[in-house]
Design a protein around this motif. Structure first.
Motif, PDB file in Angstrom:
ATOM      1  N   SER A   1       1.010   1.441  19.462  1.00  0.00           N
ATOM      2  CA  SER A   1      -0.004   1.903  20.407  1.00  0.00           C
ATOM      3  C   SER A   1      -0.425   0.767  21.352  1.00  0.00           C
ATOM      4  O   SER A   1      -0.367  -0.410  20.996  1.00  0.00           O
TER       5      SER A   1
ATOM      6  N   THR B   1     -15.859  -0.104  14.559  1.00  0.00           N
ATOM      7  CA  THR B   1     -14.557  -0.587  15.035  1.00  0.00           C
ATOM      8  C   THR B   1     -14.323  -0.054  16.438  1.00  0.00           C
ATOM      9  O   THR B   1     -14.565   1.120  16.703  1.00  0.00           O
TER      10      THR B   1
ATOM     11  N   ILE C   1     -15.117   4.494  13.821  1.00  0.00           N
ATOM     12  CA  ILE C   1     -14.142   4.043  14.821  1.00  0.00           C
ATOM     13  C   ILE C   1     -14.423   4.737  16.151  1.00  0.00           C
ATOM     14  O   ILE C   1     -14.476   5.972  16.205  1.00  0.00           O
TER      15      ILE C   1
ATOM     16  N   PRO D   1      -6.160  -2.967   6.334  1.00  0.00           N
ATOM     17  CA  PRO D   1      -6.574  -1.602   6.027  1.00  0.00           C
ATOM     18  C   PRO D   1      -7.401  -1.654   4.742  1.00  0.00           C
ATOM     19  O   PRO D   1      -7.547  -2.730   4.154  1.00  0.00           O
TER      20      PRO D   1
ATOM     21  N   PRO E   1      -1.691   2.511  12.191  1.00  0.00           N
ATOM     22  CA  PRO E   1      -2.092   1.168  12.629  1.00  0.00           C
ATOM     23  C   PRO E   1      -3.224   0.534  11.809  1.00  0.00           C
ATOM     24  O   PRO E   1      -3.914   1.231  11.068  1.00  0.00           O
TER      25      PRO E   1
ATOM     26  N   LYS F   1       0.799  -1.230   0.000  1.00  0.00           N
ATOM     27  CA  LYS F   1       0.000   0.000   0.000  1.00  0.00           C
ATOM     28  C   LYS F   1       0.825   1.270   0.000  1.00  0.00           C
ATOM     29  O   LYS F   1       0.276   2.360  -0.107  1.00  0.00           O
TER      30      LYS F   1
ATOM     31  N   GLY G   1      -7.826   8.228   9.248  1.00  0.00           N
ATOM     32  CA  GLY G   1      -9.078   8.845   8.822  1.00  0.00           C
ATOM     33  C   GLY G   1      -9.084  10.312   9.218  1.00  0.00           C
ATOM     34  O   GLY G   1      -9.843  11.105   8.693  1.00  0.00           O
TER      35      GLY G   1
ATOM     36  N   GLU H   1     -16.162   3.509   5.059  1.00  0.00           N
ATOM     37  CA  GLU H   1     -15.426   2.779   6.080  1.00  0.00           C
ATOM     38  C   GLU H   1     -16.187   2.778   7.406  1.00  0.00           C
ATOM     39  O   GLU H   1     -17.070   3.609   7.635  1.00  0.00           O
TER      40      GLU H   1
HETATM   41  O1  TXA Z   1     -14.356  -0.242   7.264  1.00  0.00           O
HETATM   42  C1  TXA Z   1     -13.180  -0.247   7.595  1.00  0.00           C
HETATM   43  O2  TXA Z   1     -12.803   0.167   8.699  1.00  0.00           O
HETATM   44  C2  TXA Z   1     -12.179  -0.823   6.598  1.00  0.00           C
HETATM   45  C3  TXA Z   1     -12.469  -2.302   6.396  1.00  0.00           C
HETATM   46  C4  TXA Z   1     -11.462  -2.969   5.508  1.00  0.00           C
HETATM   47  O3  TXA Z   1     -12.571  -2.927   7.640  1.00  0.00           O
HETATM   48  N1  TXA Z   1     -10.852  -0.598   7.031  1.00  0.00           N
HETATM   49  C5  TXA Z   1     -10.266   0.616   7.014  1.00  0.00           C
HETATM   50  O4  TXA Z   1      -8.938   0.538   7.381  1.00  0.00           O
HETATM   51  O5  TXA Z   1     -10.830   1.626   6.690  1.00  0.00           O
HETATM   52  P1  TXA Z   1      -7.939   1.777   7.231  1.00  0.00           P
HETATM   53  O6  TXA Z   1      -6.641   1.272   7.701  1.00  0.00           O
HETATM   54  O7  TXA Z   1      -8.003   2.329   5.876  1.00  0.00           O
HETATM   55  O8  TXA Z   1      -8.476   2.780   8.290  1.00  0.00           O
HETATM   56  C6  TXA Z   1      -8.456   2.360   9.638  1.00  0.00           C
HETATM   57  C7  TXA Z   1      -8.206   3.493  10.554  1.00  0.00           C
HETATM   58  C8  TXA Z   1      -6.887   4.156  10.282  1.00  0.00           C
HETATM   59  O9  TXA Z   1      -7.139   5.531  10.158  1.00  0.00           O
HETATM   60  C9  TXA Z   1      -6.052   3.856  11.504  1.00  0.00           C
HETATM   61  O10 TXA Z   1      -5.225   4.928  11.834  1.00  0.00           O
HETATM   62  C10 TXA Z   1      -7.119   3.595  12.552  1.00  0.00           C
HETATM   63  O11 TXA Z   1      -8.141   2.956  11.865  1.00  0.00           O
HETATM   64  N2  TXA Z   1      -6.623   2.698  13.569  1.00  0.00           N
HETATM   65  C11 TXA Z   1      -6.333   1.400  13.437  1.00  0.00           C
HETATM   66  N3  TXA Z   1      -5.801   0.910  14.565  1.00  0.00           N
HETATM   67  C12 TXA Z   1      -5.767   1.922  15.434  1.00  0.00           C
HETATM   68  C13 TXA Z   1      -5.295   2.062  16.773  1.00  0.00           C
HETATM   69  N4  TXA Z   1      -4.761   1.047  17.416  1.00  0.00           N
HETATM   70  N5  TXA Z   1      -5.406   3.272  17.352  1.00  0.00           N
HETATM   71  C14 TXA Z   1      -5.952   4.318  16.683  1.00  0.00           C
HETATM   72  N6  TXA Z   1      -6.387   4.255  15.414  1.00  0.00           N
HETATM   73  C15 TXA Z   1      -6.306   3.076  14.799  1.00  0.00           C
END
Ligand code: TXA
Ligand code: MG
Length: 323
Positions: A108, A91, A176, A135, A56, A49, A221, A173
């Protein structure tokens, strides 16, 4: 490497068990998945990517019943919300157990956990002995994929397999959320579950996350320019913007109707004014429009309630890159 699109779960399982990365469908957007417990597999996600390692990944599990395998403490309110909303586009940020590699959470102490609501991926997860870190399956910063063909556009040659689950039914998405010391809900990213739904379930108003002390976003995000098409995008009153940019080749993203303008190619997201239909169509339309070789994209401001808040959020991040 040749990238194949198909519906073969056995093949998906084999590749994931070998420590490879594949794209999987979810109800929100397609994910780029690897064994969340295997660092070497997870590294491949960041490489494919071009994603910075400080960002994360969400850990996808087959059922909320498994959350305790990966999270140390689960607030009662998280159980209450998960009972109502999982599997679904939400999430949870929870204190992580050591079994989750630091690479997944970018160091984290919190891990992001979600149960995706897609039959193919739920069946895949139920046949795997590990959860999936994933992701969105797009190049970093670009629009999230809602079709297998979108994944191919971004990642062809970089992954072996795209598990085809048709068009994502939500199209935005996940929302969260985290919890403060009083177990009050903090929204880190608006998404497929609306704030109203969360407040209805808990009976309490949510808080919106700010930035951390170092002014580092707590969620990508929250990065200002994200989800961005390559064509410049401006948000506002379409007729006014069309006048301002007269002479340019323009396309527009409208909610429910077109306007009498002969110099703008207009795309309506929902003729019946349904915000969920508009959400479902948003990213596909942005990608289609991005291929039209227009000078600029104009986008209308959507009603600021329900899923409209998440649509406005994605549009404003798409615009921010040019400011
Ligand atoms: O709908 C969704 O959430 C999709 C599908 C594939 O599940 N996934 C998604 O993943 O949108 P991504 O990586 O594009 O966005 C996930 C967000 C990211 O902005 C990341 O920073 C945040 O979640 N994130 C993940 N783990 C985290 C953590 N431990 N603490 C804070 N933010 C976290
Ligand atoms: Mg993403």
């Amino acid at each position: 490497m040749q990238t194949i699109i198909g519906k073969n779960i056995d093949k998906a399982i084999r590749l994931l068990e070998e420590g490879k990365i594949i794209a999987i469908p979810t109800e929100t957007v397609y994910g780029l998945a690897a064994n969340a417990l295997n660092e070497e597999a997870v590294i491949k996600i960041f490489e494919a990517k071009n994603r910075p390692a400080f960002n994360p990944l969400i850990v996808h599990i087959k059922s909320w019943d498994d959350a305790g395998l990966y999270a140390q403490h689960i607030p009662a309110i998280a159980h209450q919300l998960a009972k109502a909303l999982s599997p679904g586009p939400i999430t949870f940020l929870l204190s992580k157990k050591d079994i989750i590699p630091d690479l997944v959470t970018a160091g984290s102490a919190l891990v992001a956990i979600r149960v995706p609501n897609h039959p193919l991926t739920l069946s895949l997860l139920s046949r795997l002995a590990f959860p999936l870190a994933a992701p969105s399956a797009n190049e970093f910063g670009y629009i999230s994929p809602t079709l297998a063909s979108h994944v191919l556009d971004s990642l062809e040659g970089k992954i072996e397999y795209i598990l085809d689950g048709e068009a994502a039914s939500v199209g935005l998405e996940s929302t969260i959320i985290g919890f403060d010391e009083n177990e009050q809900v903090i929204v880190h990213r608006v998404g497929g579950v609306s704030i109203e739904e969360i407040e209805e379930i808990t009976g309490f108003p949510v808080k919106m996350a700010g930035k951390t002390e170092e002014n580092k976003p707590t969620s990508s995000g929250q990065l200002k320019s994200h989800y961005a098409p390559k064509t410049e995008l401006y948000i506002g009153d379409i007729a006014e913007l069309a006048k301002k940019f007269e002479g340019k080749k323009m396309v527009s993203i409208n909610f429910q109707q077109t306007y009498e303008l002969n110099n703008v190619q207009q795309f309506v997201l929902s003729e019946t004014a349904s915000l969920s239909e508009a959400s479902k169509n948003l990213f596909h339309t942005m990608r289609q429009i991005d291929k039209l070789d227009a000078d600029i994209i104009l986008a209308e401001i959507f009603p600021d309630n329900g899923l409209g808040k998440a649509i406005n959020d994605r549009l404003s991040r798409a615009q921010a890159i040019y400011k």
